[in-house]
Design an enzyme around this catalytic site. Structure first.
Site, PDB file in Angstrom:
ATOM      1  N   GLU A   1      -6.223   6.967  -1.795  1.00 37.97           N
ATOM      2  CA  GLU A   1      -6.215   5.582  -0.986  1.00 37.97           C
ATOM      3  C   GLU A   1      -6.615   4.715  -1.726  1.00 37.97           C
ATOM      4  O   GLU A   1      -6.162   3.440  -1.451  1.00 37.97           O
ATOM      5  CB  GLU A   1      -6.789   5.980   0.471  1.00 37.97           C
ATOM      6  CG  GLU A   1      -6.142   7.058   1.440  1.00 37.97           C
ATOM      7  CD  GLU A   1      -4.930   6.308   2.137  1.00 37.97           C
ATOM      8  OE1 GLU A   1      -4.602   5.365   1.606  1.00 37.97           O
ATOM      9  OE2 GLU A   1      -4.349   7.166   3.179  1.00 37.97           O
TER      10      GLU A   1
ATOM     11  N   HIS B   1       1.699   4.385  -2.896  1.00 34.89           N
ATOM     12  CA  HIS B   1       1.780   5.954  -2.965  1.00 34.89           C
ATOM     13  C   HIS B   1       2.810   6.547  -3.459  1.00 34.89           C
ATOM     14  O   HIS B   1       2.881   7.633  -4.084  1.00 34.89           O
ATOM     15  CB  HIS B   1       1.493   6.146  -1.530  1.00 34.89           C
ATOM     16  CG  HIS B   1       0.366   6.251  -0.692  1.00 34.89           C
ATOM     17  ND1 HIS B   1      -1.092   6.718  -1.425  1.00 34.89           N
ATOM     18  CD2 HIS B   1      -0.063   5.792   0.437  1.00 34.89           C
ATOM     19  CE1 HIS B   1      -1.846   6.473  -0.306  1.00 34.89           C
ATOM     20  NE2 HIS B   1      -1.421   5.974   0.642  1.00 34.89           N
TER      21      HIS B   1
ATOM     22  N   HIS C   1       0.724  -1.226   0.062  1.00 31.96           N
ATOM     23  CA  HIS C   1      -0.042   0.012   0.005  1.00 31.96           C
ATOM     24  C   HIS C   1       0.737   1.190  -0.015  1.00 31.96           C
ATOM     25  O   HIS C   1       0.725   2.206  -0.859  1.00 31.96           O
ATOM     26  CB  HIS C   1      -0.911   0.115   1.216  1.00 31.96           C
ATOM     27  CG  HIS C   1      -1.690   1.049   1.412  1.00 31.96           C
ATOM     28  ND1 HIS C   1      -3.060   1.500   0.940  1.00 31.96           N
ATOM     29  CD2 HIS C   1      -1.319   2.487   1.822  1.00 31.96           C
ATOM     30  CE1 HIS C   1      -3.417   2.432   1.346  1.00 31.96           C
ATOM     31  NE2 HIS C   1      -2.466   3.191   1.814  1.00 31.96           N
ATOM     32  N   GLU C   2       1.965   1.332   0.755  1.00 31.68           N
ATOM     33  CA  GLU C   2       2.848   2.507   0.770  1.00 31.68           C
ATOM     34  C   GLU C   2       3.560   2.764  -0.382  1.00 31.68           C
ATOM     35  O   GLU C   2       3.690   3.782  -0.683  1.00 31.68           O
ATOM     36  CB  GLU C   2       3.629   2.391   2.305  1.00 31.68           C
ATOM     37  CG  GLU C   2       2.944   2.361   3.618  1.00 31.68           C
ATOM     38  CD  GLU C   2       2.051   3.570   3.793  1.00 31.68           C
ATOM     39  OE1 GLU C   2       2.698   4.611   3.265  1.00 31.68           O
ATOM     40  OE2 GLU C   2       1.117   3.556   4.117  1.00 31.68           O
TER      41      GLU C   2
END
Length: 259
Positions: free
Chosen positions: A191, A136, A132-133
């Protein structure tokens, strides 16, 4: 033995002089004047990269980073083996041995995972959060958030006065920029994109994408206590359960059993 809370560590070093909530309010006020700030000062990619490097170097120096023979480091190395780059951005990983539950990724591909987050997550769950990070970073969300902070935040005038030379910033200013990396806020769209990236990230690495779901369930249920990661990911997004539901439906549609 665990070290003190990351945010307290920053406070002790003079990184910022107000609580996180107050910092968010100040940032919100500054964003209202964003157009004026951008007109007054712009940043090249090279200048912003220098600020990121200065900031992450400051954080690595001012937080306890376990050695290569430490179990936390060994686990992170095992989980991230072969993860060398994303979209041409080189990746590097470190553990901060602190009691806060958090993780973050920088525009330059630096990913930092806090030991207390590792304590409560299975391998699939932890790798889902890391994915997930990284999402980004891959989608340039981290870059946009950090650039916004540089152009419109409290340090805008100080940065403009240096002509964009990061090395001229004080320790306190670098600490504040570091905090902006740790606490970067993203839109619901961003997100969602990072959620999807994390889901595919798990699949592509032979992991069960249900790890994304269970990690979010743990965090949103407060099993981790007062978590900065919960605040960062969920506090401004009332659709937490919808995110969990959406990823669950996706895994079911893909015919992937929950283990």
């Amino acid at each position: 033995m665990k070290k003190i809370l990351f945010s307290i560590l920053l406070l002790a070093s003079g990184a910022f002089a107000c609580p996180q909530a107050q910092a968010q309010i100040k940032l919100g006020k500054a964003i209202n004047a964003a157009a004026k700030g951008v007109q007054a000062f712009t940043l090249t990619d090279a200048q912003m990269a220098a600020y990121v490097k200065e900031s992450i170097d400051w954080m690595d120096k001012n937080n306890p980073v376990p050695g290569e023979d430490d179990p936390y480091t060994q686990r992170l190395r095992r989980l991230t083996a072969g993860l060398d780059e994303v979209e041409g951005i080189p990746l590097n990983f470190k553990v901060y041995d602190v009691i806060d539950v958090n993780a973050f990724a920088c525009p330059d591909g630096s990913v930092r995972v806090f030991s207390s987050l590792m304590d409560i997550m299975s391998d699939d769950e932890l790798l889902g959060i890391i994915g997930h990070e990284i999402g980004h970073v891959a989608k340039h969300h981290s870059k946009k958030a950090f650039k916004t902070e540089l152009l419109t935040g409290a340090l805008k005038d100080a940065i403009a006065s240096t002509g964009g030379v990061a090395a001229q910033l004080t320790e306190s200013q670098l600490g504040s920029l570091g905090q902006s990396l740790v606490g970067a806020k993203f839109s619901q769209k961003q997100e969602k994109e990072a959620d999807d990236y994390g889901y595919e990230f798990l699949k592509s690495h032979g992991r069960n994408p249900w790890g994304m779901v269970s990690s979010f369930e743990k965090l949103s249920a407060g099993e981790s206590g007062q978590s900065s990661y919960v605040q960062k990911m969920f506090s401004s997004h009332p659709d937490t359960q919808e995110r969990i539901k959406r990823l669950s439906k996706r895994a079911e549609k893909d015919g992937i059993p929950r283990e």
